[in-house]
Design a protein around this motif. Structure first.
Motif, short mmCIF file in Angstrom:
data_model
loop_
_atom_site.label_atom_id
_atom_site.label_comp_id
_atom_site.label_asym_id
_atom_site.label_seq_id
_atom_site.Cartn_x
_atom_site.Cartn_y
_atom_site.Cartn_z
N GLN A 288 21.38 -21.16 -6.20
CA GLN A 288 22.59 -21.95 -6.29
C GLN A 288 22.56 -23.25 -5.49
N ALA A 289 22.32 -23.14 -4.17
CA ALA A 289 22.23 -24.35 -3.34
C ALA A 289 20.91 -24.27 -2.59
N ASN A 290 20.19 -25.37 -2.60
CA ASN A 290 18.90 -25.38 -1.93
C ASN A 290 19.11 -25.76 -0.46
N GLY A 291 19.99 -25.02 0.18
CA GLY A 291 20.45 -25.39 1.52
C GLY A 291 19.43 -25.20 2.62
N GLY A 292 18.41 -24.42 2.34
CA GLY A 292 17.29 -24.36 3.28
C GLY A 292 17.26 -23.18 4.22
N ILE A 293 18.39 -22.48 4.37
CA ILE A 293 18.41 -21.40 5.36
C ILE A 293 18.27 -20.06 4.64
N ALA A 294 17.33 -19.26 5.12
CA ALA A 294 17.12 -17.94 4.51
C ALA A 294 18.34 -17.07 4.75
N ALA A 295 18.70 -16.30 3.74
CA ALA A 295 19.89 -15.43 3.87
C ALA A 295 19.71 -14.43 5.01
N ILE A 296 18.51 -13.91 5.19
CA ILE A 296 18.31 -12.88 6.22
C ILE A 296 18.59 -13.45 7.62
N ASP A 297 18.36 -14.74 7.80
CA ASP A 297 18.63 -15.35 9.11
C ASP A 297 20.13 -15.50 9.36
N LEU A 298 20.91 -15.44 8.31
CA LEU A 298 22.36 -15.55 8.46
C LEU A 298 23.03 -14.19 8.62
N LEU A 299 22.29 -13.15 8.27
CA LEU A 299 22.88 -11.80 8.28
C LEU A 299 23.41 -11.39 9.67
N PRO A 300 22.65 -11.59 10.75
CA PRO A 300 23.17 -11.11 12.05
C PRO A 300 24.54 -11.69 12.40
N GLY A 301 24.74 -12.96 12.10
CA GLY A 301 26.04 -13.59 12.40
C GLY A 301 27.16 -12.99 11.58
N ILE A 302 26.85 -12.65 10.34
CA ILE A 302 27.86 -12.04 9.46
C ILE A 302 28.19 -10.64 9.95
N VAL A 303 27.16 -9.90 10.32
CA VAL A 303 27.37 -8.52 10.79
C VAL A 303 28.24 -8.53 12.04
N GLU A 304 27.96 -9.45 12.92
CA GLU A 304 28.76 -9.52 14.15
C GLU A 304 30.22 -9.85 13.82
N ALA A 305 30.41 -10.81 12.92
CA ALA A 305 31.78 -11.21 12.57
C ALA A 305 32.52 -10.10 11.83
N ALA A 306 31.79 -9.32 11.05
CA ALA A 306 32.45 -8.31 10.21
C ALA A 306 32.87 -7.08 11.01
N GLY A 307 32.25 -6.87 12.16
CA GLY A 307 32.62 -5.71 12.97
C GLY A 307 32.44 -4.43 12.17
N PRO A 308 33.50 -3.62 12.04
CA PRO A 308 33.35 -2.35 11.33
C PRO A 308 33.35 -2.47 9.80
N VAL A 309 33.63 -3.64 9.29
CA VAL A 309 33.70 -3.82 7.83
C VAL A 309 32.28 -3.83 7.24
N PRO A 310 32.05 -3.10 6.13
CA PRO A 310 30.70 -3.04 5.57
C PRO A 310 30.17 -4.41 5.13
N VAL A 311 28.89 -4.60 5.38
CA VAL A 311 28.23 -5.84 4.96
C VAL A 311 27.11 -5.49 3.98
N LEU A 312 27.24 -6.00 2.77
CA LEU A 312 26.17 -5.86 1.79
C LEU A 312 25.30 -7.10 1.91
N PHE A 313 24.04 -6.94 1.58
CA PHE A 313 23.12 -8.07 1.73
C PHE A 313 22.18 -8.13 0.53
#
Ligand code: FMN
Ligand code: 173
Length: 392
Positions: A288-313
């Protein structure tokens, strides 16, 4: 108790009678074989991504920069890879990501049904795209006891959105995954150079043509007339969702709502505040967007923000090792995209089953060797970021 890693023994034992796997167990060989089997236009659509595809490559390569530290002297003779998701106990953390041309990857043009049968055979949930060749009800009917998720591309027409969600509920889907990042398609040179866009040729629109609201929009005299169907579809396909739409979305269903395409922690927090039940961290496989950042590198920040809410990846999962790393980084469930399409292209339902079993076997054996009897211990251990030069 059968273990996913037993697939390895099955393969070796079959070899004693001269039988080798029909499909390769590694992604690189699988992709090469599928590339020779798929019609060129479908292959380009599936394999390609946005711009020069460096984000798509980063999605894959970035996994090599994360590592799992082995632990010894832990009893891992049996592993438990099951996870809880929205009150469901799933046998494994793997699921099939939504793909709008699954149908076209299968030789018989009914890839959604074939993938659904693979879900039935493996217990790995299938996310059914809004774009299928068989109506969502027919796909749900062959999933056996395995839960299915419905992915919504929110149409501009609200009544059509409501109708699709109602149908998904009635058909027994267990969650609605709302994709946010594709109300317009990204710039895809492989497809643009060939002026190739399957949906505009009238494929995979069965959820629309089977929908009473869409039929009304189309008008009786235009039903079955492909150019009219495509025109009506193109006119309603992509609604830009904003936070202001969340109360409406939320009002459509009591099923869990998962927002797909979330990459920023602030968006994850906002989604949860607005009533989302799950966050789906993904960059659409770099399409979709050639933004340059790998999704896996963004996962830790999402997991931290989501707290107990499930995170699909998803985005970049190519091996069982990748699955394990995503889990170690906090994903609740891990989606696979292109690999299962290639299994489908080569050997239908059996090909998808093989790809899923291979991913699970490798993840399971990594956990066995590295001393993690279950996902909770893997997650607690985490993954380490390897800095400096990678020898991968
Ligand atoms: C050919 C193709 C079609 C896709 N269609 C959809 C779709 O209809 N809906 C959606 O939410 N995501 C769609 N995706 C994105 C996938 O759900 C997923 O995010 C992506 O494939 C994950 O990356 P991977 O292929 O590297 O595993 C599509 C991906 C591919 C490759
Ligand atoms: O190709 C895609 O990635 C995709 O998700 C899609 C599906 C339908 C229309 C446009 C894009």
């Amino acid at each position: 108790m059968p273990q996913f890693g037993d697939y390895q023994l099955d393969i070796y034992f079959a070899g004693l009678s001269g039988v080798t796997p029909r499909l390769p167990v590694d992604f690189a060989t699988l992709e090469r074989r599928a590339a020779a089997a798929l019609p060129p236009a479908i292959l380009k659509y599936v394999q390609g991504g946005c711009g020069d595809e460096h984000t798509q490559r980063r999605n894959v390569d970035a996994f090599r920069e994360w590592g799992i530290v082995p632990r010894m002297m832990v009893d891992c003779t049996t592993r438990d890879l099951s996870v809880d998701l929205f009150g469901m106990r799933l046998p494994s953390p793997l699921f099939m990501a939504p793909v709008g041309v699954t149908a076209l990857c299968a030789q018989d043009g009914h890839g959604d049904l074939q993938a659904a049968r693979a879900a039935a055979a493996t217990g790995v949930p299938l996310t059914v795209s809004t774009l299928t060749n068989d109506p969502l009800e027919d796909v749900a009917a062959v999933m056996g006891g395995t839960p299915g998720f419905f992915q919504l591309y929110t149409p501009k027409d609200r009544e059509l959105a409501e109708s699709l969600v109602r149908r998904a509920e009635a058909a027994g889907y267990k969650a609605i995954i709302v994709t946010l990042d594709t109300w317009v398609t990204g710039w895809r040179p492989r497809d643009l150079n060939d002026a190739n866009f399957p949906q505009l040729r009238g494929h995979v629109l069965s959820n629309y043509t089977s929908d009473p609201r869409f039929r009304t929009m189309l008008g009786a005299e235009a039903a079955g007339h492909v150019p009219a169907v495509v025109k009506t579809w193109a006119g309603t396909f992509g609604k830009v969702l904003t936070w202001a739409d969340m109360p409406w979305l939320r009002s459509l269903t009591r099923l869990p709502i998962i927002l797909k395409g979330i990459c920023h922690p602030d968006d994850a927090r906002r989604a949860i505040d607005e009533g989302a039940d799950g966050i789906y961290c993904s960059n659409h496989g770099g399409r979709q967007a050639n933004g340059g950042i790998a999704a896996i590198d963004l996962l830790p920040g999402i997991v931290e923000a989501a707290g107990p809410v499930p995170v699909l990846f998803d985005s970049g999962i190519r091996s069982g090792t990748d699955v394990a790393k995503a889990l170690a980084l906090g994903a609740t469930a891990v989606g696979v995209g292109r690999p299962y399409l290639y299994g489908l292209a080569l050997d239908g339902t059996a090909g998808v089953v093989h790809v899923l079993r291979s991913l699970l076997a490798e993840a399971d054996l990594l956990m066995a060797v590295d001393g993690f009897p279950d996902i909770a211990t893997l997650r607690a251990a985490g993954a380490v970021r390897m800095t400096g030069r990678s020898t991968g």
